[in-house]
Write an enzyme that holds these catalytic residues in place. Sequence first.
Site, short mmCIF file in Angstrom:
data_model
loop_
_atom_site.label_atom_id
_atom_site.label_comp_id
_atom_site.label_asym_id
_atom_site.label_seq_id
_atom_site.Cartn_x
_atom_site.Cartn_y
_atom_site.Cartn_z
N ASN A 86 0.82 -1.21 0.00
CA ASN A 86 0.00 0.00 0.00
C ASN A 86 0.86 1.26 0.00
O ASN A 86 0.56 2.24 -0.70
CB ASN A 86 -0.92 0.01 1.22
CG ASN A 86 -2.07 -0.97 1.10
OD1 ASN A 86 -2.33 -1.51 0.04
ND2 ASN A 86 -2.77 -1.19 2.20
N ARG B 81 -5.39 1.18 -13.33
CA ARG B 81 -4.03 1.37 -12.84
C ARG B 81 -3.36 0.07 -12.44
O ARG B 81 -3.92 -0.75 -11.72
CB ARG B 81 -4.05 2.33 -11.64
CG ARG B 81 -2.68 2.70 -11.12
CD ARG B 81 -2.79 3.75 -10.05
NE ARG B 81 -3.21 5.02 -10.61
CZ ARG B 81 -3.91 5.93 -9.95
NH1 ARG B 81 -4.32 5.67 -8.73
NH2 ARG B 81 -4.23 7.06 -10.53
N HIS C 24 -15.60 2.60 -15.56
CA HIS C 24 -15.46 1.89 -14.30
C HIS C 24 -16.73 1.11 -13.95
O HIS C 24 -16.76 0.35 -12.97
CB HIS C 24 -15.13 2.90 -13.19
CG HIS C 24 -14.66 2.30 -11.91
ND1 HIS C 24 -15.38 2.36 -10.74
CD2 HIS C 24 -13.52 1.63 -11.60
CE1 HIS C 24 -14.72 1.76 -9.77
NE2 HIS C 24 -13.59 1.30 -10.26
N HIS D 74 -15.42 -3.76 -0.15
CA HIS D 74 -15.40 -3.12 -1.47
C HIS D 74 -16.80 -2.73 -1.95
O HIS D 74 -16.94 -2.05 -2.96
CB HIS D 74 -14.74 -4.07 -2.48
CG HIS D 74 -14.32 -3.44 -3.75
ND1 HIS D 74 -14.96 -3.66 -4.95
CD2 HIS D 74 -13.31 -2.58 -4.02
CE1 HIS D 74 -14.37 -2.97 -5.91
NE2 HIS D 74 -13.36 -2.31 -5.38
N ARG E 291 -14.45 2.59 4.22
CA ARG E 291 -13.28 1.74 4.48
C ARG E 291 -11.99 2.54 4.53
O ARG E 291 -11.17 2.36 5.42
CB ARG E 291 -13.16 0.68 3.38
CG ARG E 291 -12.02 -0.31 3.62
CD ARG E 291 -11.69 -1.06 2.34
NE ARG E 291 -10.90 -0.25 1.42
CZ ARG E 291 -10.91 -0.39 0.11
NH1 ARG E 291 -11.68 -1.29 -0.45
NH2 ARG E 291 -10.15 0.38 -0.65
#
Length: 765
Positions: free
Chosen positions: A122, A484, A514, A671, A643
């Site tokens: 991350n 990405r 998306h 998610h 989140r």
Amino acid sequence: MQQTLDEGSFTDSATQDGPAADIVDAYPGGVDGSRSTDGSHGADGSSTDSSAEGPVLRVNRTRRGIRAKAVAPPETNLAAPELYFNRELSTLQFHIRVLEQALDPSHPLLNRLMFLLIFSSNLDEFFEIRVAGIKHRIAFQHEEADIDGRRPSQLLDEISAIVHQQVERQYQILNDVLIPELAQQGIRFLPRADWTAPQKKWIKQYFESEIKPVISPIGLDPSHPFPRLVNKSLNFIVELSGQDVFGREGGLAILPAPRSLPRLIRVPPELCQDGGDEFVFLSSIIHANADDLFPGMTIKGSYQFRLTRNADLTVDTEEVSDLASALKGELSALRYGAGVRLEVASNCPPELAEFMLNQFKLDERDLYRVDGPVNLSRMMPLIANVGRPELLYKPFIPGLAKGLRSGNESLFDLIRQGDVLLHHPFQSFAPVESLLSEAAQDPNVLAIKQTLYRTGAESPIVNALAEAARNGKEVTVVVELRARFDEAENLALASKLQEAGAIVIYGVMAYKTHAKLMHIVRRENGALRYYAHLGTGNYHSGTARLYTDYSLFTANVTLCEDVYMVFQQLTGMGKARKISTLLHAPFVLHAGLLRLIAREAKAAERGKKAHLIIKCNSLTEPELIRALYRASQAGVRCDLLIRGMCCLRPGVPGVSDNIRVRSIVGRFLEHTRVFYFHNEGKPEAWASSADFMERNMFQRVETCFPILDKKLAQRVRKDLETYLVDNSQSWDLTPDGSYVKRTPIKESAAISAQETLLYAHAAQT
């Protein structure tokens, strides 16, 4: 598995409105068996009587007694910087919550190591994209303040201070906690000082046969300038003395570690001292044998380092005529973007560190000294390959929705009978793949349209689409090449589909596609019938086992027609078409969400019960935040499950008293983007591919779809309320921007939303 609910309530989970119904039904009273972390985080948080009609009343004490007075909310500047958190600092807070999981004994040991490695991964992306973007703004003198009032230079200093502290803490956790605990379980990482004579001999042979032939030392002199190093590659800077074969005096050399080699090498079992599994780091082997790479020279010191570069892909949409070709060129350049972070071994001399900072045009705040391997994320294969399932989460088999259990009936027949909602990973992703596979072979299916964002060239989804095209179906696939870090994979799957005869387009140049959509046209009884799938996550079977997402199958005429219209806009040209049911970006999604939030606020102003629940990954868009502030001021109970990054500041008196923000961090990556609105007793549930971010609202093609079936909408609400009573993996955002983990008052009162949903829907193995 952590399970504290009455198991009798789950005798047939498929017949329930949702899991944990016995507990979440009591939720409006605010009882969730957890310790309160802040006085502003009560169950309601409102000082109004929401059941009363008419003007909002507050009780006021005076010297003459108690009187009721209608009070208008004070005028507040909802754009004031002090009402917002910085998005980059909020992102770092999420990464820190991930790191905290490495210390949580409720996770199995190898999964705790996994969380620590995910923290490294991350941070890599954070520097490659977010820090790189801040540096770019500074370089081009774009010093305008962010929504929270911080300017880029100030922000960069704060990021550096936080990350330095957390990286030091990360290596302390690794060295002082995880490595000793792994050693107790027979998984050992051997430092050079602990190598036995037989191990040294084997390691020497490994170096000679596997490493030495592929490593290329690079001496630094006027004819050998500092090499161009690949992003995030492991390297060594070596100090040398003596003369080489050409008479050159020793100085400095660079050793790039071959990227093809594993960073952890398993020692043969027969050489392990006490049984178990023993590993040596590639860096240790190179350190131990560096002399062989510089014969006749004396090595004064060898220090590992790693450079992180800008990896943000930028394509000028006005200058590009062929997006695929442009991306291919950009991808090769990405490996050599501007430097943004330098990691070095903790024992690297200051003068060498300064020398490298100068080479990479970095300063002291970009330097990170680490007490261990500089590339921790490359340890990830160990978790799966060590062969210790008892140190990992217990496996599970995702469940199937009630109507899908027989497996004999056509999925088209089942979907025609009513909408089907799946909650991954608790329920299987296989029906999504099966629907496409059935469509590819069904002679009555005429056309398939599909969006692909992160999927993988060898996935069952892509294989089914290719098969459908070869079988003569009209297959149109919108592939977003700019997802990405998946750009190369998407170029490969686009080529595969084109070779099979599918029509592949790359969406709209200025907007990433998306949305997660599938549309199927089938001939039935002499007429054409539409079927659709809409989701909150990607069409990727791997992430469907790790991410929580919703999938909706529908044959609803209006909804399917709307999906068809979205595809027409993506593939063709023309003015925006009327879409009846969906909210879609970049056109009406933002305005639609503002309207839904404002509707709750108006209900509260009329004294009606008003409640909304927003669950998404990120909340950064200023107008949506201000809409939530206004809703809170009106008396709406706002429960936000965010989140990751959250720029909204909860618990501000007179502004966000009625807002509480929680982040769930656990076994699965949360998610789902799903929204619930009370709507004066006519509740609505919506699911979406979009987060509450500027890019999702204005720079992407997104869809937000209603859950039209009332039972399914009720189930979504129950799922959301299950998350709201979580006191095991839930973190409360406090008014000062810190997060406090909720803990049960006693172990028997522990509730994990993810474990509850897993118990309700999946089968344990």
